[in-house]
Design a protein around this motif. Sequence first.
Motif, PDB file in Angstrom:
ATOM      1  N   ARG A  96     -22.839  -3.659   9.943  1.00 32.01           N
ATOM      2  CA  ARG A  96     -23.052  -5.092   9.724  1.00 32.01           C
ATOM      3  C   ARG A  96     -22.039  -5.899  10.522  1.00 32.01           C
ATOM      4  NH1 ARG A  96     -19.920  -3.174   5.750  1.00 32.01           N
ATOM      5  NH2 ARG A  96     -18.410  -4.535   4.691  1.00 32.01           N
ATOM      6  N   PRO A  97     -22.469  -6.998  11.097  1.00 31.06           N
ATOM      7  CA  PRO A  97     -21.559  -7.795  11.926  1.00 31.06           C
ATOM      8  C   PRO A  97     -20.656  -8.690  11.083  1.00 31.06           C
ATOM      9  CG  PRO A  97     -23.725  -8.810  11.884  1.00 31.06           C
ATOM     10  CD  PRO A  97     -23.841  -7.517  11.115  1.00 31.06           C
ATOM     11  N   GLY A  98     -19.629  -9.219  11.707  1.00 34.93           N
ATOM     12  CA  GLY A  98     -18.788 -10.227  11.072  1.00 34.93           C
ATOM     13  C   GLY A  98     -17.939  -9.688   9.942  1.00 34.93           C
ATOM     14  N   THR A  99     -17.692 -10.553   8.984  1.00 36.61           N
ATOM     15  CA  THR A  99     -16.811 -10.216   7.859  1.00 36.61           C
ATOM     16  C   THR A  99     -17.557 -10.397   6.537  1.00 36.61           C
ATOM     17  OG1 THR A  99     -15.944 -12.479   7.875  1.00 36.61           O
ATOM     18  CG2 THR A  99     -14.693 -10.817   9.091  1.00 36.61           C
ATOM     19  N   GLN A 100     -18.704  -9.758   6.432  1.00 39.26           N
ATOM     20  CA  GLN A 100     -19.537  -9.871   5.246  1.00 39.26           C
ATOM     21  C   GLN A 100     -19.148  -8.803   4.226  1.00 39.26           C
ATOM     22  OE1 GLN A 100     -23.832 -11.016   6.616  1.00 39.26           O
ATOM     23  NE2 GLN A 100     -23.024  -9.589   8.123  1.00 39.26           N
ATOM     24  N   HIS A 101     -18.888  -9.257   2.993  1.00 42.65           N
ATOM     25  CA  HIS A 101     -18.567  -8.354   1.895  1.00 42.65           C
ATOM     26  C   HIS A 101     -19.830  -8.075   1.094  1.00 42.65           C
ATOM     27  CE1 HIS A 101     -14.272  -8.959   2.605  1.00 42.65           C
ATOM     28  NE2 HIS A 101     -14.547 -10.249   2.727  1.00 42.65           N
ATOM     29  N   VAL A 102     -19.962  -6.845   0.588  1.00 38.00           N
ATOM     30  CA  VAL A 102     -21.151  -6.444  -0.164  1.00 38.00           C
ATOM     31  C   VAL A 102     -20.713  -5.720  -1.430  1.00 38.00           C
ATOM     32  CG1 VAL A 102     -23.286  -5.096  -0.141  1.00 38.00           C
ATOM     33  CG2 VAL A 102     -22.476  -6.180   1.980  1.00 38.00           C
ATOM     34  N   PRO A 117       0.836  -1.207   0.000  1.00 38.57           N
ATOM     35  CA  PRO A 117       0.000   0.000   0.000  1.00 38.57           C
ATOM     36  C   PRO A 117       0.865   1.249   0.000  1.00 38.57           C
ATOM     37  CG  PRO A 117       0.034  -1.003   2.185  1.00 38.57           C
ATOM     38  CD  PRO A 117       0.776  -1.937   1.267  1.00 38.57           C
ATOM     39  N   SER A 118       0.358   2.312  -0.617  1.00 37.20           N
ATOM     40  CA  SER A 118       1.095   3.575  -0.640  1.00 37.20           C
ATOM     41  C   SER A 118       0.994   4.291   0.705  1.00 37.20           C
ATOM     42  CB  SER A 118       0.576   4.475  -1.767  1.00 37.20           C
ATOM     43  OG  SER A 118      -0.817   4.698  -1.599  1.00 37.20           O
ATOM     44  N   VAL A 119      -0.056   3.969   1.478  1.00 31.44           N
ATOM     45  CA  VAL A 119      -0.265   4.569   2.797  1.00 31.44           C
ATOM     46  C   VAL A 119      -0.664   3.464   3.763  1.00 31.44           C
ATOM     47  CG1 VAL A 119      -1.687   6.165   4.130  1.00 31.44           C
ATOM     48  CG2 VAL A 119      -1.036   6.758   1.805  1.00 31.44           C
ATOM     49  N   VAL A 120      -0.058   3.471   4.945  1.00 31.33           N
ATOM     50  CA  VAL A 120      -0.457   2.531   5.992  1.00 31.33           C
ATOM     51  C   VAL A 120      -1.192   3.334   7.057  1.00 31.33           C
ATOM     52  CG1 VAL A 120       0.309   0.891   7.738  1.00 31.33           C
ATOM     53  CG2 VAL A 120       1.513   1.032   5.544  1.00 31.33           C
ATOM     54  N   PRO A 121      -2.509   3.067   7.225  1.00 29.82           N
ATOM     55  CA  PRO A 121      -3.286   3.862   8.179  1.00 29.82           C
ATOM     56  C   PRO A 121      -2.834   3.635   9.616  1.00 29.82           C
ATOM     57  CG  PRO A 121      -4.704   2.393   6.881  1.00 29.82           C
ATOM     58  CD  PRO A 121      -3.301   2.061   6.546  1.00 29.82           C
ATOM     59  N   ASP A 122      -2.968   4.660  10.417  1.00 33.93           N
ATOM     60  CA  ASP A 122      -2.668   4.564  11.839  1.00 33.93           C
ATOM     61  C   ASP A 122      -3.959   4.201  12.569  1.00 33.93           C
ATOM     62  OD1 ASP A 122      -1.490   4.709  14.312  1.00 33.93           O
ATOM     63  OD2 ASP A 122      -1.563   6.899  14.425  1.00 33.93           O
ATOM     64  N   ASP A 123      -4.435   2.953  12.334  1.00 34.00           N
ATOM     65  CA  ASP A 123      -5.721   2.522  12.880  1.00 34.00           C
ATOM     66  C   ASP A 123      -5.595   1.471  13.978  1.00 34.00           C
ATOM     67  OD1 ASP A 123      -4.927   0.361  11.375  1.00 34.00           O
ATOM     68  OD2 ASP A 123      -6.538   0.544   9.891  1.00 34.00           O
ATOM     69  N   GLN A 137      -5.292  -8.184  10.267  1.00 29.34           N
ATOM     70  CA  GLN A 137      -6.625  -7.647  10.565  1.00 29.34           C
ATOM     71  C   GLN A 137      -7.093  -6.703   9.466  1.00 29.34           C
ATOM     72  OE1 GLN A 137      -5.529  -6.014  14.376  1.00 29.34           O
ATOM     73  NE2 GLN A 137      -6.816  -7.489  15.484  1.00 29.34           N
ATOM     74  N   ARG A 138      -6.199  -5.878   8.999  1.00 29.19           N
ATOM     75  CA  ARG A 138      -6.567  -4.934   7.951  1.00 29.19           C
ATOM     76  C   ARG A 138      -6.839  -5.664   6.644  1.00 29.19           C
ATOM     77  NH1 ARG A 138      -2.290  -2.135   8.091  1.00 29.19           N
ATOM     78  NH2 ARG A 138      -2.852  -0.964   9.944  1.00 29.19           N
ATOM     79  N   ASN A 149      -8.087  -8.625   6.204  1.00 30.16           N
ATOM     80  CA  ASN A 149      -9.329  -9.403   6.254  1.00 30.16           C
ATOM     81  C   ASN A 149     -10.550  -8.578   6.638  1.00 30.16           C
ATOM     82  OD1 ASN A 149      -8.026 -11.812   5.507  1.00 30.16           O
ATOM     83  ND2 ASN A 149      -7.295 -12.073   7.592  1.00 30.16           N
ATOM     84  N   ARG A 150     -10.430  -7.268   6.522  1.00 28.63           N
ATOM     85  CA  ARG A 150     -11.541  -6.364   6.832  1.00 28.63           C
ATOM     86  C   ARG A 150     -12.643  -6.526   5.795  1.00 28.63           C
ATOM     87  NH1 ARG A 150     -12.339  -1.007   5.567  1.00 28.63           N
ATOM     88  NH2 ARG A 150     -10.490  -1.044   4.258  1.00 28.63           N
ATOM     89  N   PRO A 151     -13.915  -6.604   6.213  1.00 30.85           N
ATOM     90  CA  PRO A 151     -15.007  -6.719   5.240  1.00 30.85           C
ATOM     91  C   PRO A 151     -15.122  -5.450   4.402  1.00 30.85           C
ATOM     92  CG  PRO A 151     -15.891  -6.371   7.444  1.00 30.85           C
ATOM     93  CD  PRO A 151     -14.408  -6.560   7.604  1.00 30.85           C
ATOM     94  N   LEU A 152     -15.430  -5.621   3.124  1.00 32.31           N
ATOM     95  CA  LEU A 152     -15.433  -4.515   2.178  1.00 32.31           C
ATOM     96  C   LEU A 152     -16.812  -4.274   1.571  1.00 32.31           C
ATOM     97  CD1 LEU A 152     -12.154  -5.434   0.246  1.00 32.31           C
ATOM     98  CD2 LEU A 152     -12.407  -3.740   2.088  1.00 32.31           C
ATOM     99  N   VAL A 153     -17.037  -3.018   1.179  1.00 28.24           N
ATOM    100  CA  VAL A 153     -18.196  -2.636   0.376  1.00 28.24           C
ATOM    101  C   VAL A 153     -17.662  -2.152  -0.971  1.00 28.24           C
ATOM    102  CG1 VAL A 153     -20.128  -1.039   0.086  1.00 28.24           C
ATOM    103  CG2 VAL A 153     -19.650  -2.039   2.342  1.00 28.24           C
TER     104      VAL A 153
END
Length: 199
Positions: free
Chosen positions: A153-159, A6-12, A18-19, A21-25
């Motif tokens: 939304r709970p869990g790791t659901q992608h939409v 990544p060009s930027v690594v967030p300070d999260d 963890q980042r 496997n984050r669920p995406l929209v």
Amino acid sequence: MPQGQPSVVPDDGLTTRQRRNRPLVFVHTGVGKGKSTAAFGLALRAWNQGWPIGVFQFVKSAKWKVGEENALRVLGASDEGGSVDWHKMGEGWSWVQRDGQMDNEEKAREGWEQVKRDLAAETYKLYVLDEFAYPLHWGWIDTDDVVEVLRNRPGTQHVVITGRNAPEKLVDFADLVTDMSKVKHPMDTGQKGQRGIEW
């Protein structure tokens, strides 16, 4: 940029895993061809990972026979990858007593209510909300409600949401947005849609 870096690594405070496997929209919008096609390509990848998939078709007629539906139904029943459930507006909304005169707006709302129930129950790992941008653009379904439900939304659901004219609030919220722009199309020269290409 090196591949996979990544060009930027967030300070999260999240680890790389963890980042990752984050669920995406996802939002596939724009006037060009390929929005639904790209979403169903994503569904093929999800099926290969063994994920349960829920396809919800808004706007497209329940009578239309699309190739992706047949292919994904066969794959879902094959016991080799993930399961696939396919819901069409006007058909498959089995949770309501359908009135033959129920209009498209009401059907779209009922479809969204089912998606909300499935998200709360974590029924699927991938949701394909095909042509869902249209009922949002037309004001049939409240975009603020959609964003709030997806945010919580709970869990790791992608939409993945497809359709022209995706509302700005949804575009701002989404993790990945692709705007399909048309450069050329055979229909510009009078050619009709054809089997294997449009359906």
